[in-house]
Design an enzyme around this catalytic site. Structure first.
Site, PDB file in Angstrom:
ATOM      1  N   GLU A 154       8.660  -9.886  13.982  1.00 51.83           N
ATOM      2  CA  GLU A 154       7.879  -9.964  15.455  1.00 51.83           C
ATOM      3  C   GLU A 154       7.053 -11.197  15.572  1.00 51.83           C
ATOM      4  O   GLU A 154       6.877 -11.847  14.460  1.00 51.83           O
ATOM      5  CB  GLU A 154       7.022  -8.767  15.616  1.00 51.83           C
ATOM      6  CG  GLU A 154       7.984  -7.664  16.103  1.00 51.83           C
ATOM      7  CD  GLU A 154       7.237  -6.350  16.074  1.00 51.83           C
ATOM      8  OE1 GLU A 154       7.212  -5.245  17.114  1.00 51.83           O
ATOM      9  OE2 GLU A 154       6.167  -6.356  15.364  1.00 51.83           O
ATOM     10  N   CYS A 178      -3.494  -7.756  15.864  1.00 54.35           N
ATOM     11  CA  CYS A 178      -3.651  -8.061  14.385  1.00 54.35           C
ATOM     12  C   CYS A 178      -3.128  -6.724  13.652  1.00 54.35           C
ATOM     13  O   CYS A 178      -3.864  -5.676  14.116  1.00 54.35           O
ATOM     14  CB  CYS A 178      -5.008  -8.146  13.757  1.00 54.35           C
ATOM     15  SG  CYS A 178      -5.202  -9.862  14.299  1.00 54.35           S
TER      16      CYS A 178
HETATM   17  N1  SAH Z   1      -1.339 -11.788   4.873  1.00 58.78           N
HETATM   18  C1  SAH Z   1      -2.093 -12.724   5.739  1.00 58.78           C
HETATM   19  C2  SAH Z   1      -1.580 -13.148   6.972  1.00 58.78           C
HETATM   20  C3  SAH Z   1      -1.442 -11.848   8.019  1.00 58.78           C
HETATM   21  S1  SAH Z   1      -2.779 -12.148   9.049  1.00 58.78           S
HETATM   22  C4  SAH Z   1      -3.448 -12.362   5.662  1.00 58.78           C
HETATM   23  O1  SAH Z   1      -3.642 -11.148   5.201  1.00 58.78           O
HETATM   24  O2  SAH Z   1      -4.382 -12.824   5.906  1.00 58.78           O
HETATM   25  C5  SAH Z   1      -3.230 -10.689   9.917  1.00 58.78           C
HETATM   26  C6  SAH Z   1      -4.658 -10.166  10.040  1.00 58.78           C
HETATM   27  O3  SAH Z   1      -4.637  -9.232  10.642  1.00 58.78           O
HETATM   28  C7  SAH Z   1      -4.993 -10.115   8.545  1.00 58.78           C
HETATM   29  O4  SAH Z   1      -6.386 -10.619   8.730  1.00 58.78           O
HETATM   30  C8  SAH Z   1      -5.078  -8.609   8.407  1.00 58.78           C
HETATM   31  O5  SAH Z   1      -5.858  -8.180   7.324  1.00 58.78           O
HETATM   32  C9  SAH Z   1      -5.550  -8.328   9.930  1.00 58.78           C
HETATM   33  N2  SAH Z   1      -5.138  -6.818  10.021  1.00 58.78           N
HETATM   34  C10 SAH Z   1      -4.137  -6.083   9.290  1.00 58.78           C
HETATM   35  N3  SAH Z   1      -4.315  -4.813   9.787  1.00 58.78           N
HETATM   36  C11 SAH Z   1      -5.001  -4.780  10.983  1.00 58.78           C
HETATM   37  C12 SAH Z   1      -5.349  -3.713  11.921  1.00 58.78           C
HETATM   38  N4  SAH Z   1      -4.950  -2.446  11.814  1.00 58.78           N
HETATM   39  N5  SAH Z   1      -6.434  -4.396  12.602  1.00 58.78           N
HETATM   40  C13 SAH Z   1      -6.932  -5.227  12.809  1.00 58.78           C
HETATM   41  N6  SAH Z   1      -6.589  -6.314  12.000  1.00 58.78           N
HETATM   42  C14 SAH Z   1      -5.660  -5.979  11.099  1.00 58.78           C
END
Ligand code: SAH
Length: 362
Positions: free
Chosen positions: A84, A355
């Site tokens: 996605e 996110c």
């Molecule tokens: N793997 C990298 C890139 C992904 S960024 C990283 O972790 O930074 C995606 C972002 O969304 C990250 O900051 C992640 O922790 C956040 N994220 C993951 N699950 C989420 C959720 N359920 N609610 C809000 N943010 C979330």
């Protein structure tokens, strides 16, 4: 766009070298999505290229959020895998593309829908850049359902979709070069952000190979105990080790780093948690270079409660989002202690495009 393939065709067709520049300009900058429409190249060459597709994948579906501020595309790659990619408008006239760099993610953060789907493979630089190309064309296209907002062009690119950029560094680096190349998509490096969970040596690679882009670190928990429990990657790079990597980054770049912090009710959103976060930030030589982005937890159908035929709960979402009052309290605590901090507005939750909601399913 598969540059190597185009180069080969141009060679086979005995075309001068500058043709590649013309094609790159038409596709990367003017957003032309069909080789047959490139008016600057000879007709015969157009008809040869006509058989080639600009994008390396097919877009199966585009969902637009009710408020019109975000859209999510389900992409089917050549090998049948699905990813996605998301387009969001955090502010009027600003469009950010949130791109994926892997099919799934091996990091397995407990709260993230992408991790639950497992890891399939790395994306190629072409597949990464094509996500931006797709949205560029989509915004330009008259049929796009997102109003008549101007400018209809992509302003920022964030590597915050599916996957961990530093586990696919070679292809991510190649994609960064194409995105920022003045003869490629010509994004200013400051308009590009990379987000990482923290991989040993990852930030160092960025400092050496491509220091100009923005860096975000998904921190979420300021103590190893909790971070270990919900983010297995912490076992390979503890908070102290992460700090060492960030200090080296600051010494070389002196650039601001964003700390992403998801607020979970009763898990990491109390004043004590804010104090712990403050302690971690204050332990840096230049705490003013750290900027905290607070994100309220987004629930996703992948994490939500599911029931079997007898209505017995088989899986429940153990995470609950903090209230907005709690988020404000948390932010104010940090601000009062001179830490830069903002609450990020979550966009696209109704289409599961926010996110942590990307699962490559719908
Ligand atoms: N793997 C990298 C890139 C992904 S960024 C990283 O972790 O930074 C995606 C972002 O969304 C990250 O900051 C992640 O922790 C956040 N994220 C993951 N699950 C989420 C959720 N359920 N609610 C809000 N943010 C979330």
């Amino acid at each position: 766009m598969n540059i190597q393939k185009i180069e080969q065709i141009l060679k086979d067709q005995k075309q001068p070298k500058f043709r590649l520049g013309q094609i790159k300009k038409a596709v990367y900058q003017d957003g032309i999505s069909n080789f047959s429409e490139i008016s600057t190249i000879p007709k015969e060459l157009r008809s040869v290229l006509e058989k080639e597709r600009v994008l390396s994948f097919e877009v199966e579906k585009v969902l637009v959020s009710k408020d019109g501020n975000s859209a999510k595309a389900l992409v089917k790659l050549n090998d049948g895998n699905k990813i996605e990619t998301v387009l969001i408008s955090p502010k009027t006239d600003i469009w950010s593309v949130c791109i994926s760099c892997q099919v799934g993610c091996p990091m397995n953060c407990a709260f993230c829908a992408t991790g639950q789907t497992g890891f399939k493979r790395n994306l190629t630089a072409e597949e990464i850049v094509d996500q931006v190309l797709f949205w560029k064309g989509w915004l330009l296209g008259t049929k796009s359902p997102i109003g008549d907002l101007v400018p209809r062009r992509v302003s920022n690119v964030v590597y915050m979709g599916m996957g961990e950029p530093f586990l696919n560094w070679e292809e991510v680096l190649e994609s960064l070069k194409i995105l920022s190349d003045p003869k490629g998509m010509s994004f200013g490096s400051r308009s590009i952000s990379i987000s990482t969970v923290g991989i040993p040596g990852g930030i160092e690679k960025l400092t050496e190979d491509f220091p100009q882009v923005n860096l975000a670190v998904s921190l979420h928990f300021p103590q190893d105990e909790n971070r270990d429990a919900f983010m297995p990657a912490n076992k390979n790079l503890s908070l102290e080790k992460l700090k060492i990597e960030l200090e080296k980054y600051f010494q070389k770049s002196n650039r601001k780093v964003f700390l992403e912090y998801i607020l979970f009710s009763r898990l990491n959103d109390s004043e004590k948690d804010a104090k712990n976060l403050l302690g971690y930030i204050k332990s840096f030589e230049k705490p003013q270079l750290l900027h905290v982005n607070l994100i309220r937890y987004n629930s996703s159908s992948n994490n939500q409660e599911t029931r079997d035929k007898k209505q017995k709960i088989t899986k429940a979402d153990k995470f609950v989002s903090s209230s907005s009052e709690q988020a404000i309290k948390f932010r104010n605590y940090l601000l009062e202690n001179k830490i830069n901090c903002t609450i990020r507005r979550s966009l696209g939750a109704d289409i599961e495009g926010a996110c942590g909601q990307l699962a490559g399913k719908k």
